[in-house]
Write a protein that holds these residues in place. Structure first.
Motif, short mmCIF file in Angstrom:
data_model
loop_
_atom_site.label_atom_id
_atom_site.label_comp_id
_atom_site.label_asym_id
_atom_site.label_seq_id
_atom_site.Cartn_x
_atom_site.Cartn_y
_atom_site.Cartn_z
N ASP A 283 0.83 -1.21 0.00
CA ASP A 283 0.00 0.00 0.00
C ASP A 283 0.86 1.25 0.00
N ALA A 284 1.97 1.22 0.75
CA ALA A 284 2.84 2.39 0.82
C ALA A 284 3.48 2.67 -0.53
N VAL A 285 3.90 1.63 -1.25
CA VAL A 285 4.47 1.82 -2.58
C VAL A 285 3.45 2.46 -3.51
N ARG A 286 2.23 1.96 -3.46
CA ARG A 286 1.18 2.53 -4.33
C ARG A 286 0.94 4.00 -4.00
N LEU A 287 0.85 4.34 -2.71
CA LEU A 287 0.60 5.72 -2.31
C LEU A 287 1.79 6.61 -2.65
N TYR A 288 2.99 6.11 -2.44
CA TYR A 288 4.18 6.88 -2.77
C TYR A 288 4.18 7.24 -4.26
N ARG A 289 3.85 6.27 -5.09
CA ARG A 289 3.85 6.52 -6.53
C ARG A 289 2.70 7.45 -6.94
N GLN A 290 1.57 7.35 -6.23
CA GLN A 290 0.49 8.28 -6.50
C GLN A 290 0.92 9.72 -6.19
N HIS A 291 1.67 9.89 -5.12
CA HIS A 291 2.17 11.22 -4.78
C HIS A 291 3.13 11.73 -5.86
N GLN A 292 3.76 10.79 -6.59
CA GLN A 292 4.64 11.18 -7.69
C GLN A 292 3.86 11.37 -8.99
N GLY A 293 2.52 11.19 -8.94
CA GLY A 293 1.70 11.38 -10.11
C GLY A 293 1.43 10.12 -10.91
N HIS A 294 1.83 8.94 -10.39
CA HIS A 294 1.62 7.69 -11.12
C HIS A 294 0.47 6.92 -10.45
N PHE A 295 -0.69 6.90 -11.11
CA PHE A 295 -1.87 6.27 -10.53
C PHE A 295 -2.13 4.88 -11.09
N GLY A 296 -1.72 4.59 -12.30
CA GLY A 296 -2.01 3.30 -12.89
C GLY A 296 -1.25 2.17 -12.22
N ASP A 297 -1.89 1.03 -12.07
CA ASP A 297 -1.25 -0.14 -11.48
C ASP A 297 -0.41 -0.85 -12.54
N ASP A 298 0.77 -1.33 -12.14
CA ASP A 298 1.63 -2.07 -13.07
C ASP A 298 2.37 -3.15 -12.29
N ASP A 299 3.45 -3.66 -12.87
CA ASP A 299 4.14 -4.80 -12.28
C ASP A 299 5.34 -4.41 -11.42
N VAL A 300 5.40 -3.16 -10.98
CA VAL A 300 6.56 -2.71 -10.22
C VAL A 300 6.65 -3.39 -8.86
N THR A 301 5.54 -3.91 -8.33
CA THR A 301 5.54 -4.51 -7.00
C THR A 301 5.88 -6.00 -7.01
N LEU A 302 6.38 -6.52 -8.13
CA LEU A 302 6.83 -7.91 -8.16
C LEU A 302 8.21 -8.00 -7.52
N GLY A 303 8.36 -8.90 -6.57
CA GLY A 303 9.65 -9.10 -5.93
C GLY A 303 9.62 -8.82 -4.44
N SER A 304 10.78 -8.87 -3.81
CA SER A 304 10.91 -8.56 -2.40
C SER A 304 10.81 -7.06 -2.18
N ASP A 305 10.81 -6.64 -0.91
CA ASP A 305 10.68 -5.21 -0.64
C ASP A 305 11.84 -4.41 -1.23
N ALA A 306 13.06 -4.92 -1.07
CA ALA A 306 14.22 -4.21 -1.63
C ALA A 306 14.17 -4.20 -3.15
N GLU A 307 13.75 -5.31 -3.75
CA GLU A 307 13.66 -5.37 -5.21
C GLU A 307 12.59 -4.42 -5.74
N VAL A 308 11.50 -4.28 -5.01
CA VAL A 308 10.44 -3.37 -5.43
C VAL A 308 10.93 -1.93 -5.41
#
Length: 617
Positions: free
Chosen positions: A213-238
């Protein structure tokens, strides 16, 4: 194809990358802390709230997700200049790939020539397709084409290639000796890629959910709202993928002109430079998250003690007022954009998972039938133990399971077309989730069958009697499977319906509704809980409205009256075992197949071979 980066990353470049990751962490960690608090609140509310009847009928498998270790000789395109060289390759059970100069090097425990976690890779088995991709990395001018080596080694046809492509790492090029070997490696590598990619999605731990959830919100604050595959992997890999995506345009502009070679040689050199950058960024992300770990552990322990049980009631009052305030623009957005497409998206998701689970059911039934047939026709204990072991391994056997996984790919294009207008680009994540669902349900069904069979069979039974009892167990397991299939279908459609539509709705409402949230800041601060934020309540309100519409479509499609359930209860079921030693469904039903005093297990779960005398006539 001998082009290489003019120099490796120097000290200044590595420091710049560390600074970039430090900046990302400074902006990300406050969001992560807030989401940790919200995640703990949801967990406490779930525990203290009214308990729903147990939904899952199958026994939860105790086996953790894994891939079968696979090894064998391959040739690899490597070196400077690169050329095809023989190696011995090993895919570990955790999805890490290693390669050695000789098999003896591996058997003697020596260090590998190279290794990589398969997170984020895409496997290609077409040389033409791979070369097209390589050409697109560094489009060459007409002048570059004339300078390119005419006899590039990758132009030589490769009969059974295995190309591993990564957007931020060096490409790995292998070749098998036969089509059969290529097929076996393809299945193994695809399993490793999926296993490494869904490590966070499979977890139901509060910290894992909070991180996503934090990654999604962080990216929304950067102006990126669309969901993609960036959350695949471990926390460090993401976090590494997030930063690499942010930095990639500048990196290309700064470094591509200085790379030696032309055409594919430059593209190859570019992937080697990316490998060095990725390694530096990953090291920074890992160090930053390790440094945060003690604080995170203390925060979670403190939150569990200090969050007020009535916070969710206070949340409901604030959410009710907020829902009234944003109702107009929210309903307008949903009617105009979501309602026209939601029926087709929901039906396509339903068709995908229905077809998938039908194949799983067929494979399960065939496996149970084989066991009964062998028991009737060949009462040999050795043969039966071998069949029991093969049945128990079926969820991890990529051969038969690939039949299931192919079903998800059939609808990939259709789903992608429907979801793309909403900014959803996470089709790989969706496909992986469906495949994980199939593997999990198969594992649960196999565990349930073996448990019930273990309770029903005794040495006092002859083979026909034992086979008859197995057939009754088969019927019960299939009924439980049908029940759980309906449950996971609803969970899957609700979860991925939200993934497709929620970011889009948030982006559409951003200009008009964000300003109105300020008037709620005082009410939220008055609650006095770090688990509540205005932004979090706002998203919960929109999520609730979307779920109502998704449930409405599910009722139409499934003809079911009992579709609704809490959002948390409709996310993917965890692989992890509950810490409490709960009574299982299989144990409760054990009384239906009483044991004779002193009788031992007749068909045992995987592990050591059964004791002598098991199921022998």
């Amino acid at each position: 194809m001998g082009g290489r980066p003019s120099s490796p990353l120097d000290k200044q470049q590595r420091q710049h990358l560390r600074d970039q990751m430090d900046t990302l962490l400074r902006n990300f960690l406050p969001c992560y802390r807030r989401q940790l608090a919200a995640s703990v609140l949801r967990q406490i509310s779930r525990e203290l709230g009214p308990q729903e009847p147990a939904g899952s009928q199958l026994l939860r498998s105790k086996k953790l997700p894994r891939v079968r270790e696979h090894q064998g000789p391959l040739t690899q395109f490597r070196g400077h200049p690169p050329r095809w060289q023989p190696i011995f390759c090993v895919l570990r059970g955790d999805g890490c790939l290693e390669w050695f100069s000789h098999k003896e090097e591996y058997e003697n425990g020596n260090r590998p020539l190279g290794s990589t976690a398969l997170t984020g890779y895409t496997l290609l088995t077409s040389q033409r397709e791979y070369l097209y991709l390589l050409d697109a990395l560094c489009p060459a001018s007409l002048g570059d084409r004339t300078q390119e080596e005419p006899d590039s080694l990758l132009e030589v046809p490769v009969r059974f290639p295995l190309f591993l492509q990564h957007p931020f790492r060096r490409h790995l090029c292998f070749s098998a000796a036969t089509r059969e070997a290529q097929h076996a490696w393809r299945l193994a590598l695809q399993g490793g890629i999926r296993l490494r990619g869904t490590v966070l999605q499979r977890s139901q731990a509060p910290a894992a959910r909070a991180f996503l959830d934090a990654v999604r919100l962080y990216r929304q604050h950067q102006g990126h709202f669309g969901d993609d595959d960036v959350t695949l992997g471990s926390d460090a890999e993401v976090l590494t993928a997030v930063l690499m995506r942010e930095q990639l345009p500048a990196l290309r502009a700064q470094t591509l002109p200085g790379l030696q070679g032309a055409g594919r040689a430059r593209a190859w050199a570019w992937t080697e430079l990316l490998e060095a950058v990725h390694a530096a960024v990953l090291a920074g992300a890992s160090a930053g998250l390790r440094a945060f770990q003690p604080e995170k552990d203390e925060l979670l322990a403190t939150l569990e003690k200090t969050i007020r049980p009535d916070v969710d009631q206070l949340l409901a009052r604030v959410a009710g007022r907020m829902r009234t305030d944003i109702k107009g623009p929210l309903e307008s957005c949903l009617r105009q954009h979501v309602d026209p497409q939601l029926p087709r998206v929901a039906q396509t998701l339903l068709d995908t998972v229905e077809a998938l689970l039908e194949v799983v059911r067929t494979l399960l039934a065939q496996g149970m039938d084989r066991l009964s047939g062998h028991l009737r026709q060949s009462p040999s204990g050795t043969r039966l133990r071998r069949e029991v072991y093969a049945f128990g391994e079926m969820p991890w056997d990529l051969g038969p399971m690939q039949t299931c996984y192919r079903e998800t790919e059939r609808s990939r294009g259709r789903l992608g077309q429907l979801a793309a207008p909403f900014g959803f680009l996470g089709m790989q994540s969706l496909m992986f989730a469906a495949q994980d669902l199939a593997q999990q349900l198969m594992a649960d069904a196999v565990a349930t069958f073996l448990q019930l069979a273990d309770q029903c069979l005794t040495t006092a039974l002859n083979c026909d009697q034992a086979a008859q009892r197995l057939e009754r167990v088969r019927g019960r397991v299939l009924k439980k499977f049908e029940s759980d299939s309906g449950l996971v279908q609803r969970r899957f459609i609700r979860s991925w319906g939200l993934c497709i539509f929620l970011p889009f709705v948030l982006s559409q409402l951003e200009p008009s509704c964000r300003k109105e949230l300020r008037e709620f800041e005082g009410d939220v601060l008055a609650v006095g809980s770090q688990a509540l934020t205005t932004e979090g309540i706002y998203e919960d309100v929109i999520r609730g409205c979307l779920l109502q519409r998704i449930d409405r479509e599910l009722k139409k499609a499934l003809g079911a009256s009992d579709v609704s359930c809490t959002l948390d209860g409709c996310l993917e079921v965890p692989w992890e075992q509950e810490e409490a030693d709960e009574e299982t469904e299989a144990e409760r039903e054990g009384a239906a197949c009483p044991r004779q005093p002193g009788s031992g297990a007749q068909i045992q779960p995987l592990g050591p071979s059964p004791s002598r005398g098991t199921l022998q006539s």
